[in-house]
Design a protein around this motif. Structure first.
Motif, PDB file in Angstrom:
ATOM      1  N   VAL A 102       0.843  -1.194   0.000  1.00 51.74           N
ATOM      2  CA  VAL A 102       0.000   0.000   0.000  1.00 51.74           C
ATOM      3  C   VAL A 102       0.881   1.247   0.000  1.00 51.74           C
ATOM      4  O   VAL A 102       2.059   1.199   0.343  1.00 51.74           O
ATOM      5  N   ARG A 103       0.300   2.347  -0.432  1.00 51.84           N
ATOM      6  CA  ARG A 103       1.065   3.582  -0.632  1.00 51.84           C
ATOM      7  C   ARG A 103       1.603   4.195   0.666  1.00 51.84           C
ATOM      8  O   ARG A 103       2.739   4.642   0.710  1.00 51.84           O
ATOM      9  N   THR A 104       0.785   4.235   1.700  1.00 58.62           N
ATOM     10  CA  THR A 104       1.201   4.910   2.929  1.00 58.62           C
ATOM     11  C   THR A 104       0.836   4.073   4.151  1.00 58.62           C
ATOM     12  O   THR A 104      -0.016   3.172   4.071  1.00 58.62           O
ATOM     13  N   LYS A 142      -0.890   5.067   6.558  1.00 57.93           N
ATOM     14  CA  LYS A 142      -2.296   5.307   6.921  1.00 57.93           C
ATOM     15  C   LYS A 142      -3.252   4.399   6.145  1.00 57.93           C
ATOM     16  O   LYS A 142      -4.388   4.200   6.558  1.00 57.93           O
ATOM     17  N   ASP A 143      -2.788   3.795   5.045  1.00 57.21           N
ATOM     18  CA  ASP A 143      -3.612   2.855   4.281  1.00 57.21           C
ATOM     19  C   ASP A 143      -3.604   1.449   4.879  1.00 57.21           C
ATOM     20  O   ASP A 143      -4.446   0.618   4.535  1.00 57.21           O
ATOM     21  N   ARG A 200      -6.865   0.082   6.893  1.00 57.29           N
ATOM     22  CA  ARG A 200      -7.981  -0.165   5.974  1.00 57.29           C
ATOM     23  C   ARG A 200      -7.735  -1.442   5.167  1.00 57.29           C
ATOM     24  O   ARG A 200      -8.622  -2.280   5.021  1.00 57.29           O
ATOM     25  N   PHE A 201      -6.521  -1.581   4.638  1.00 58.47           N
ATOM     26  CA  PHE A 201      -6.204  -2.778   3.853  1.00 58.47           C
ATOM     27  C   PHE A 201      -6.326  -4.020   4.723  1.00 58.47           C
ATOM     28  O   PHE A 201      -6.905  -5.020   4.305  1.00 58.47           O
ATOM     29  N   ARG A 216       4.238  -1.982   5.088  1.00 56.95           N
ATOM     30  CA  ARG A 216       3.096  -1.717   4.212  1.00 56.95           C
ATOM     31  C   ARG A 216       2.862  -2.840   3.201  1.00 56.95           C
ATOM     32  O   ARG A 216       2.372  -2.607   2.104  1.00 56.95           O
ATOM     33  N   LEU A 236      -9.969  -0.824  -2.772  1.00 56.35           N
ATOM     34  CA  LEU A 236      -8.570  -0.674  -2.360  1.00 56.35           C
ATOM     35  C   LEU A 236      -7.629  -0.279  -3.493  1.00 56.35           C
ATOM     36  O   LEU A 236      -6.487   0.099  -3.236  1.00 56.35           O
ATOM     37  N   THR A 286      -5.363   2.727  -3.129  1.00 57.04           N
ATOM     38  CA  THR A 286      -4.367   2.703  -2.050  1.00 57.04           C
ATOM     39  C   THR A 286      -3.132   1.878  -2.411  1.00 57.04           C
ATOM     40  O   THR A 286      -2.153   1.882  -1.671  1.00 57.04           O
ATOM     41  N   ARG A 333       0.265   0.634  -4.036  1.00 54.40           N
ATOM     42  CA  ARG A 333       1.503   1.093  -4.671  1.00 54.40           C
ATOM     43  C   ARG A 333       1.931   0.088  -5.726  1.00 54.40           C
ATOM     44  O   ARG A 333       2.175   0.437  -6.861  1.00 54.40           O
TER      45      ARG A 333
END
Length: 138
Positions: free
Chosen positions: A27-29, A31-32, A35-36, A65, A95, A98, A100
């Protein structure tokens, strides 16, 4: 975070083949990540009752991540039916922004070779990522 261990929703036949999928998601960040992870648990619950599912496992590495999935299926059609069904279908769609990177690899194995080891799955994912990168560089 611990690995969700190999779970067998439907025992495979003793002398058959299984269609295996391994995936790696980044995931990108940070903070994601929550949720993931929460959505992953909903998909995990779904796979535990999915027709044709022979086994599944999940590794979550939240600080990096990164999330890995590994599953074995009766055949390609059983895997694709699961992927198209809710909640998995909606999870994938929600998703997508979100993500990457994501890598998928597929292969067949005799059911006596189940469960698949994470070492084997990660090796195959790394090989697939290298092939994909090589095609992108061409």
């Amino acid at each position: 975070m611990p690995t969700l261990p190999w779970t067998v929703p439907n025992p495979p036949p003793p002398h058959g083949t299984a269609f295996v999928m391994a995936s790696r998601f980044e995931v990108r960040t940070l903070k994601d990540v929550p949720r993931f992870f929460l959505r992953s648990l909903a998909a995990w619950k779904q796979v535990r009752s999915a027709p044709g599912a022979y086994g599944a496992s999940l590794i979550a590495q939240p600080a990096r991540r990164v999330f890995y999935t590994l599953s074995a299926w009766q055949d390609r059609d059983a895997l694709y039916a699961y992927a198209r069904a809710e909640p998995h279908r909606g999870i994938m769609t929600s998703l997508r922004p979100t993500m990457r990177t994501s890598t998928f690899t597929f292969w067949e194995v005799g059911t006596t070779g189940l469960p698949i080891t994470w070492d084997d799955a990660r090796r195959r994912l790394a090989e697939q990522a290298r092939r994909t990168d090589a095609v992108g560089d061409a």
